[in-house]
Design a protein around this motif. Structure first.
Motif, PDB file in Angstrom:
ATOM      1  N   ASP A   1      12.420  -5.498  -7.293  1.00  0.00           N
ATOM      2  CA  ASP A   1      11.763  -4.497  -6.433  1.00  0.00           C
ATOM      3  C   ASP A   1      10.717  -5.150  -5.533  1.00  0.00           C
ATOM      4  O   ASP A   1       9.592  -4.651  -5.392  1.00  0.00           O
ATOM      5  CB  ASP A   1      11.137  -3.387  -7.287  1.00  0.00           C
ATOM      6  N   LEU A   2      11.088  -6.278  -4.968  1.00  0.00           N
ATOM      7  CA  LEU A   2      10.162  -7.075  -4.153  1.00  0.00           C
ATOM      8  C   LEU A   2       9.518  -6.259  -3.033  1.00  0.00           C
ATOM      9  O   LEU A   2       8.311  -6.365  -2.808  1.00  0.00           O
ATOM     10  CB  LEU A   2      10.893  -8.291  -3.574  1.00  0.00           C
ATOM     11  N   GLU A   3      10.302  -5.456  -2.352  1.00  0.00           N
ATOM     12  CA  GLU A   3       9.764  -4.679  -1.228  1.00  0.00           C
ATOM     13  C   GLU A   3       8.648  -3.742  -1.675  1.00  0.00           C
ATOM     14  O   GLU A   3       7.578  -3.687  -1.068  1.00  0.00           O
ATOM     15  CB  GLU A   3      10.894  -3.885  -0.571  1.00  0.00           C
ATOM     16  N   GLN A   4       8.852  -3.013  -2.770  1.00  0.00           N
ATOM     17  CA  GLN A   4       7.836  -2.073  -3.266  1.00  0.00           C
ATOM     18  C   GLN A   4       6.603  -2.814  -3.781  1.00  0.00           C
ATOM     19  O   GLN A   4       5.467  -2.385  -3.545  1.00  0.00           O
ATOM     20  CB  GLN A   4       8.411  -1.193  -4.389  1.00  0.00           C
TER      21      GLN A   4
ATOM     22  N   GLU B   1       0.183  -5.381  -0.224  1.00  0.00           N
ATOM     23  CA  GLU B   1      -0.318  -5.314   1.153  1.00  0.00           C
ATOM     24  C   GLU B   1      -1.392  -4.227   1.290  1.00  0.00           C
ATOM     25  O   GLU B   1      -2.421  -4.444   1.948  1.00  0.00           O
ATOM     26  CB  GLU B   1       0.824  -5.052   2.134  1.00  0.00           C
TER      27      GLU B   1
ATOM     28  N   MET C   1       5.524  -5.833  -2.870  1.00  0.00           N
ATOM     29  CA  MET C   1       4.783  -6.424  -1.748  1.00  0.00           C
ATOM     30  C   MET C   1       4.075  -5.347  -0.928  1.00  0.00           C
ATOM     31  O   MET C   1       2.982  -5.582  -0.412  1.00  0.00           O
ATOM     32  CB  MET C   1       5.723  -7.264  -0.878  1.00  0.00           C
ATOM     33  N   ALA C   2       4.663  -4.169  -0.831  1.00  0.00           N
ATOM     34  CA  ALA C   2       4.010  -3.071  -0.105  1.00  0.00           C
ATOM     35  C   ALA C   2       2.716  -2.671  -0.814  1.00  0.00           C
ATOM     36  O   ALA C   2       1.691  -2.419  -0.162  1.00  0.00           O
ATOM     37  CB  ALA C   2       4.960  -1.883   0.013  1.00  0.00           C
TER      38      ALA C   2
END
Length: 168
Positions: free
Chosen positions: A128-131, A137, A133-134
């Motif tokens: 779940d890299l996108e979640q 961020e 990293m979000a």
């Protein structure tokens, strides 16, 4: 120069060995009873559940700590403040509460000049890299605002110990 003990379990004998080998700092536990290290046999499901709930709801406080003072002894305990749990689809609806829990503690540290120690396992971000990293961020954007408004500064554990020794 810095060390994180497996499962955050350590004792005075371990700290003496670290000192003998030039380790200047270690990540200690949050000061709440919820996070006091226990061996697996002495850990309860109830306490584990409370720690999980502490991710979203303030059960243990901000966990911000005074900056180490010169002469604190070696190695210096830099206690954790908050574990950034990785994204979990089951708990995704609570991600806003997790972010708020972290940013409120950061706000407290920035206002009081105390230490806020966020940590995570980098390998947990692989799924779940996108979640993940979000979320990171958003935390970094909040940090940037606190840095501009309050001078809130990020240090590695080693840098913080060096900064402390430089002011001795």
């Amino acid at each position: 120069k810095s060390f994180v003990f497996p499962r955050n379990q350590y004792n005075e004998a371990y700290l003496r060995v670290c000192n003998e080998h030039g380790i200047t700092t270690y990540r200690g536990n949050e000061r709440s009873w919820l996070y006091k290290a226990r061996n697996k046999e002495d850990e309860s499901q109830f306490r584990r559940a409370l720690r999980l709930l502490d991710t979203w709801f303030d059960l243990s406080g901000h966990n911000c700590h005074p900056l180490p003072s010169p002469g604190s002894g070696t190695p210096i305990d830099l206690p954790s403040s908050r574990f950034l749990r990785p994204y979990n689809k089951r708990y995704a609806i609570l991600d806003g509460l997790k972010l708020r829990r972290i940013t409120r503690a950061m706000d407290h540290a920035a206002r009081t000049g105390t230490l806020f120690h966020l940590w995570w396992h980098p390998h947990n971000f692989g799924s779940d890299l996108e979640q993940n990293m979000a979320m990171l961020e958003k935390i970094l954007m909040h940090y940037d605002r606190l840095h501009r408004e309050h001078g809130f500064t990020s240090y590695t554990m080693g840098e913080l110990v060096q900064r402390t020794s430089d002011h001795a």
